[in-house]
Structure formats: C-alpha cells, structure tokens
Design a protein around this motif. Structure first.
Motif, PDB file in Angstrom:
ATOM      1  N   TRP A  38      96.903  34.030  33.763  1.00 18.29           N
ATOM      2  CA  TRP A  38      97.064  33.026  34.819  1.00 18.29           C
ATOM      3  C   TRP A  38      97.966  33.587  35.907  1.00 18.29           C
ATOM      4  O   TRP A  38      99.051  34.096  35.602  1.00 18.29           O
ATOM      5  N   PRO A  39      97.537  33.581  37.142  1.00 16.63           N
ATOM      6  CA  PRO A  39      96.259  33.023  37.631  1.00 16.63           C
ATOM      7  C   PRO A  39      95.188  34.081  37.879  1.00 16.63           C
ATOM      8  O   PRO A  39      94.065  33.758  38.214  1.00 16.63           O
ATOM      9  N   ASN A  40      95.550  35.375  37.710  1.00 19.01           N
ATOM     10  CA  ASN A  40      94.648  36.444  38.168  1.00 19.01           C
ATOM     11  C   ASN A  40      93.304  36.430  37.433  1.00 19.01           C
ATOM     12  O   ASN A  40      92.240  36.327  38.049  1.00 19.01           O
ATOM     13  N   LEU A  42      91.963  34.229  35.267  1.00 17.11           N
ATOM     14  CA  LEU A  42      91.249  32.953  35.278  1.00 17.11           C
ATOM     15  C   LEU A  42      90.619  32.680  36.642  1.00 17.11           C
ATOM     16  O   LEU A  42      89.520  32.121  36.731  1.00 17.11           O
ATOM     17  N   LEU A  43      91.271  33.075  37.709  1.00 19.70           N
ATOM     18  CA  LEU A  43      90.719  32.882  39.040  1.00 19.70           C
ATOM     19  C   LEU A  43      89.441  33.698  39.227  1.00 19.70           C
ATOM     20  O   LEU A  43      88.458  33.220  39.802  1.00 19.70           O
ATOM     21  N   TRP A  46      86.622  31.935  37.399  1.00 18.62           N
ATOM     22  CA  TRP A  46      86.140  30.784  38.176  1.00 18.62           C
ATOM     23  C   TRP A  46      85.239  31.232  39.334  1.00 18.62           C
ATOM     24  O   TRP A  46      84.224  30.598  39.624  1.00 18.62           O
TER      25      TRP A  46
END
Length: 258
Positions: A38-40, A42-43, A46
């Motif tokens: 998070w956040p790399n 998971l982004l 997405w």
C-alpha cells in the motif's frame, strides 16, 4: 562470563548468531525488485483491473448478447437452454431420480450436497501437506465435482434431434367450440364476462380461460359475485335467475368442449 551487576549471558556454540533465514528481509533491501503493498502495488492492481473492466464493457457494447426469437407456444420443437455454466444442472433435471416426483431432490438436495461438500473439503482434509497425494479427500471431491460438471455439460450440449422432439410433442390445439348464443345465460356472460374471458371463453388479456375448469354451478355463481384471485368481487350485476343462467351456460360450454 560475568558482566554488569550479577547478570549472566549464556552462549551456545551450536547456534549461529548470524543465522536469520527464518526472518524475512525488508523489501528495501531489494531495490527495484519489490515495493510496498500500500499504496504502490495495490494502485497498480486497481489500474490493471480498470483497464480490463473498460475493455469488457466496450466488448459487450460492440457485440451484445444474441437474443433468440419471440416465444411461440405452438412451436413444440423449440428447446430452451440455459447459459453454458448452468447446463450441468439442466442435464441433471432430465434424469428420473432428479425430476418428476423427485424434482426437489434434483433442484435443491443434490446441488446443495455438492456445493456443501466443496465448502467443507478444506475442513475435512486439513493435513499439513500440499501435494495432491497428501490430501486425498479434498482432491478426490474436487475431481469428482469437476468430472461430473464436465460430463453433464457435455451431455446437455450434445446434438439434439429437434425433429424427433417435435414429433413426440405435437402442439396441443384447442378444439373449436361452438358458442350457443341462444342460451339464456349468454347475455349475462356477454355483459359481465366476455371482455375479460373472451367471446369463446378461451381467456383474454385480463382473464384466464373458462374452458376445462372443474367447478360446480354453485362455485361458478359464487366466483362471479365474490371474485377469486385477481378477479375482484362485484363483476357480475344481475338477478339470481341471471346468475344461475350464467353458471349453467359456462358449464354447458365445458361439457361440449369435452
């Protein structure tokens, strides 16, 4: 060895002080090869999911799901089929032990046991091994479910002899019924019932067919006055004699239809 105020340190030569194989290294020790969840990470997941979702939506807009012809109750040769992922359940309901009087067994009991067994598989076989030979219960249940689904799907999607099915299931055509317009009850039927049940008592957009009903004259008279189901009360307005003539007219038409 003594150090400090009475504090003792004991060393064991069998344990390497530098041994840290069981301790995972921090991701910062691998520059360029890993990153924070998070956040790399998971982004990025997405973003990739969004690209596939937009592509899927564009594909459905460009090529919509094919629709078949309008429903035709007189076409006995048409066999409706569910989507491919439900074909195995469709095929299961063809067998005698899962249809007819045993339809509940085929619709609820057998699928419920199958999906329930798959849900319980991890708890029934919770050994530490991960290889298939070390987990015979879970692997056996999964193979049985997979083989059953593939076989039933293959049987359901196989060639269908629509011509033979049409010959075995000819359309049931309603016999022509001659309505006696001179009957004393026809006038009462015409004024109170015809708009909903049709001029031949075969039903209409607002009412069911009155051909083939199994009611006595008293029951027909009671329904005409008090209604039943979607039919509201008060549809018939007339004298008791006209009500009796109406009930007799409906019974007479049904006797002729037999």
């Amino acid at each position: 060895m003594k150090k400090g105020k009475g504090m003792r340190f004991v060393g064991d030569s069998r344990i390497n002080a530098d041994k840290t194989s069981q301790v995972p290294k921090d991701y910062s020790e691998y520059p360029g090869r890993t990153e924070a969840f998070w956040p790399n990470f998971l982004l990025k997941e997405w973003l990739v999911g969004s690209v596939f979702l937009v592509g899927f939506l564009c594909a459905t807009i460009a090529s919509p799901a094919p629709l078949q012809g309008l429903a035709d109750p007189s076409d006995a040769g048409y066999i409706p089929l569910p989507d491919w992922y439900f074909l195995f359940l469709y095929q299961l309901l063809k067998y005698p032990f899962a249809s007819g009087d045993f339809i509940i067994l085929g619709m609820i009991v057998l699928p419920g046991l199958a999906f329930g067994a798959l849900f319980l598989a991890p708890f029934l076989d919770n050994g530490p091994g991960r290889r298939p030979p070390q987990r015979p219960i879970a692997v056996g249940m999964m193979l049985l479910a997979l083989i059953s689904a593939i076989w039933l799907t293959y049987e359901a999607a196989g060639p269908v002899d629509f011509k033979q099915i049409a010959e075995d299931n000819p359309p049931v055509l309603q016999a022509d019924i001659e309505i006696d317009t001179e009957h004393p009850g026809y006038e009462a039927y015409e004024s109170s019932c015809l708009s909903c049940h049709g001029d031949s008592l075969d039903g209409g957009a607002a009412g069911p067919s009155l051909i083939g009903i199994e009611h006595t004259e008293e029951e027909i008279a009671d329904i005409a006055v008090n209604g039943t189901g979607d039919m509201p009360p008060g549809m018939f307005e007339g004298s008791d004699e006209e009500l009796a003539d109406l009930a007799d007219f409906i019974l007479t038409v049904n006797e002729e239809a037999e």
